[in-house]
Motif scaffolding. Structure first.
Motif, PDB file in Angstrom:
ATOM      1  N   PRO A  30      33.133 -15.583 -15.006  1.00  0.00           N
ATOM      2  CA  PRO A  30      32.575 -15.083 -16.275  1.00  0.00           C
ATOM      3  C   PRO A  30      32.687 -16.100 -17.413  1.00  0.00           C
ATOM      4  O   PRO A  30      31.924 -16.036 -18.373  1.00  0.00           O
ATOM      5  CB  PRO A  30      33.399 -13.822 -16.557  1.00  0.00           C
ATOM      6  N   GLN A  31      33.627 -17.062 -17.296  1.00  0.00           N
ATOM      7  CA  GLN A  31      33.761 -18.061 -18.349  1.00  0.00           C
ATOM      8  C   GLN A  31      32.595 -19.056 -18.330  1.00  0.00           C
ATOM      9  O   GLN A  31      32.340 -19.738 -19.312  1.00  0.00           O
ATOM     10  CB  GLN A  31      35.112 -18.789 -18.255  1.00  0.00           C
ATOM     11  N   HIS A  32      31.869 -19.127 -17.201  1.00  0.00           N
ATOM     12  CA  HIS A  32      30.751 -20.066 -17.091  1.00  0.00           C
ATOM     13  C   HIS A  32      29.388 -19.378 -17.098  1.00  0.00           C
ATOM     14  O   HIS A  32      28.387 -19.987 -17.450  1.00  0.00           O
ATOM     15  CB  HIS A  32      30.873 -20.889 -15.811  1.00  0.00           C
ATOM     16  N   TYR A  33      29.352 -18.136 -16.649  1.00  0.00           N
ATOM     17  CA  TYR A  33      28.096 -17.395 -16.557  1.00  0.00           C
ATOM     18  C   TYR A  33      28.222 -16.105 -17.359  1.00  0.00           C
ATOM     19  O   TYR A  33      29.247 -15.448 -17.326  1.00  0.00           O
ATOM     20  CB  TYR A  33      27.769 -17.033 -15.104  1.00  0.00           C
ATOM     21  N   ASP A  34      27.174 -15.731 -17.995  1.00  0.00           N
ATOM     22  CA  ASP A  34      27.158 -14.477 -18.748  1.00  0.00           C
ATOM     23  C   ASP A  34      26.574 -13.384 -17.852  1.00  0.00           C
ATOM     24  O   ASP A  34      25.498 -12.853 -18.113  1.00  0.00           O
ATOM     25  CB  ASP A  34      26.328 -14.641 -20.026  1.00  0.00           C
ATOM     26  N   PHE A  35      27.300 -13.087 -16.767  1.00  0.00           N
ATOM     27  CA  PHE A  35      26.756 -12.136 -15.800  1.00  0.00           C
ATOM     28  C   PHE A  35      27.864 -11.299 -15.155  1.00  0.00           C
ATOM     29  O   PHE A  35      27.677 -10.725 -14.097  1.00  0.00           O
ATOM     30  CB  PHE A  35      25.972 -12.891 -14.718  1.00  0.00           C
ATOM     31  N   ALA A  36      28.998 -11.205 -15.774  1.00  0.00           N
ATOM     32  CA  ALA A  36      30.154 -10.532 -15.171  1.00  0.00           C
ATOM     33  C   ALA A  36      29.861  -9.077 -14.824  1.00  0.00           C
ATOM     34  O   ALA A  36      30.389  -8.556 -13.844  1.00  0.00           O
ATOM     35  CB  ALA A  36      31.358 -10.622 -16.091  1.00  0.00           C
ATOM     36  N   SER A  37      29.044  -8.413 -15.597  1.00  0.00           N
ATOM     37  CA  SER A  37      28.762  -7.010 -15.313  1.00  0.00           C
ATOM     38  C   SER A  37      27.329  -6.804 -14.816  1.00  0.00           C
ATOM     39  O   SER A  37      26.856  -5.682 -14.723  1.00  0.00           O
ATOM     40  CB  SER A  37      29.008  -6.163 -16.558  1.00  0.00           C
ATOM     41  N   GLY A  38      26.647  -7.895 -14.475  1.00  0.00           N
ATOM     42  CA  GLY A  38      25.272  -7.791 -13.984  1.00  0.00           C
ATOM     43  C   GLY A  38      25.206  -7.173 -12.601  1.00  0.00           C
ATOM     44  O   GLY A  38      26.148  -7.253 -11.821  1.00  0.00           O
ATOM     45  N   THR A  39      24.091  -6.550 -12.302  1.00  0.00           N
ATOM     46  CA  THR A  39      23.906  -5.913 -10.995  1.00  0.00           C
ATOM     47  C   THR A  39      23.251  -6.897 -10.020  1.00  0.00           C
ATOM     48  O   THR A  39      22.601  -7.863 -10.428  1.00  0.00           O
ATOM     49  CB  THR A  39      23.007  -4.676 -11.104  1.00  0.00           C
ATOM     50  N   PHE A  40      23.414  -6.596  -8.742  1.00  0.00           N
ATOM     51  CA  PHE A  40      22.769  -7.427  -7.733  1.00  0.00           C
ATOM     52  C   PHE A  40      21.254  -7.358  -7.867  1.00  0.00           C
ATOM     53  O   PHE A  40      20.564  -8.364  -7.729  1.00  0.00           O
ATOM     54  CB  PHE A  40      23.186  -7.014  -6.315  1.00  0.00           C
ATOM     55  N   ASP A  41      20.725  -6.176  -8.151  1.00  0.00           N
ATOM     56  CA  ASP A  41      19.270  -6.043  -8.304  1.00  0.00           C
ATOM     57  C   ASP A  41      18.740  -6.953  -9.411  1.00  0.00           C
ATOM     58  O   ASP A  41      17.697  -7.604  -9.242  1.00  0.00           O
ATOM     59  CB  ASP A  41      18.880  -4.592  -8.598  1.00  0.00           C
ATOM     60  N   ASP A  42      19.461  -7.009 -10.526  1.00  0.00           N
ATOM     61  CA  ASP A  42      19.049  -7.898 -11.618  1.00  0.00           C
ATOM     62  C   ASP A  42      19.131  -9.362 -11.193  1.00  0.00           C
ATOM     63  O   ASP A  42      18.226 -10.150 -11.457  1.00  0.00           O
ATOM     64  CB  ASP A  42      19.924  -7.682 -12.859  1.00  0.00           C
ATOM     65  N   PHE A  43      20.222  -9.714 -10.528  1.00  0.00           N
ATOM     66  CA  PHE A  43      20.393 -11.096 -10.095  1.00  0.00           C
ATOM     67  C   PHE A  43      19.328 -11.476  -9.068  1.00  0.00           C
ATOM     68  O   PHE A  43      18.790 -12.587  -9.098  1.00  0.00           O
ATOM     69  CB  PHE A  43      21.790 -11.321  -9.500  1.00  0.00           C
ATOM     70  N   PHE A  44      19.013 -10.552  -8.182  1.00  0.00           N
ATOM     71  CA  PHE A  44      17.999 -10.799  -7.167  1.00  0.00           C
ATOM     72  C   PHE A  44      16.655 -11.152  -7.817  1.00  0.00           C
ATOM     73  O   PHE A  44      15.975 -12.089  -7.388  1.00  0.00           O
ATOM     74  CB  PHE A  44      17.858  -9.565  -6.262  1.00  0.00           C
TER      75      PHE A  44
END
Length: 136
Positions: free
Chosen positions: A34-48
């Motif tokens: 999380p210190q490098h990416y702003d995606f700690a609470s992102g979902t897999f569907d969003d990341f996909f």
């Protein structure tokens, strides 16, 4: 491939991985830092969706793989492998790598001796390339 300084005097080994495995691994990597990416609470569907659109920090995975395939089709000094082939038949992949690299690697694995000696040599290299050995 376009970001790699290319030389016909060098040899390149490119290892691709099944994109399904890449996206899952990259998702967990991204969530784990999380210190490098702003995606700690992102979902897999969003990341996909981000991955398919080629909008990850490292760009479009598919264009990256295609660029190496195109370059390899025009240059004999590029060996394309897949992670899946590497894990499915590691001894055969070692032989392919040694043949491609040439020099001492190829000489060691193909040095005289009977089939048992060649098998022993391959086992030595395989053991040295294991994760356990690399962790020492």
């Amino acid at each position: 491939a376009e970001l790699v300084p290319f030389s016909t005097a060098a040899k390149y080994i490119y290892c691709a991985r099944n994109p399904k495995d890449v996206v899952v691994s990259f998702f967990h990597h991204t969530r784990g830092f999380p210190q490098h990416y702003d995606f700690a609470s992102g979902t897999f569907d969003d990341f996909f969706e981000v991955f398919l659109a080629g909008k990850t920090d490292f760009g479009d995975y598919f264009l990256h793989v295609i660029s190496w395939h195109r370059l390899a089709s025009k240059n004999e000094n590029i060996l394309l492998l897949t992670y899946e082939s590497l894990t499915a038949d590691f001894p055969a992949t070692l032989q392919t790598l040694a043949s491609f690299a040439g020099g001492a690697a190829a000489a060691y694995l193909s040095a005289g001796g009977d089939a048992a000696e060649q098998s022993r040599r391959l086992a030595v290299v395989e053991a040295g390339a294991s994760l356990n050995e690399m962790k020492r």
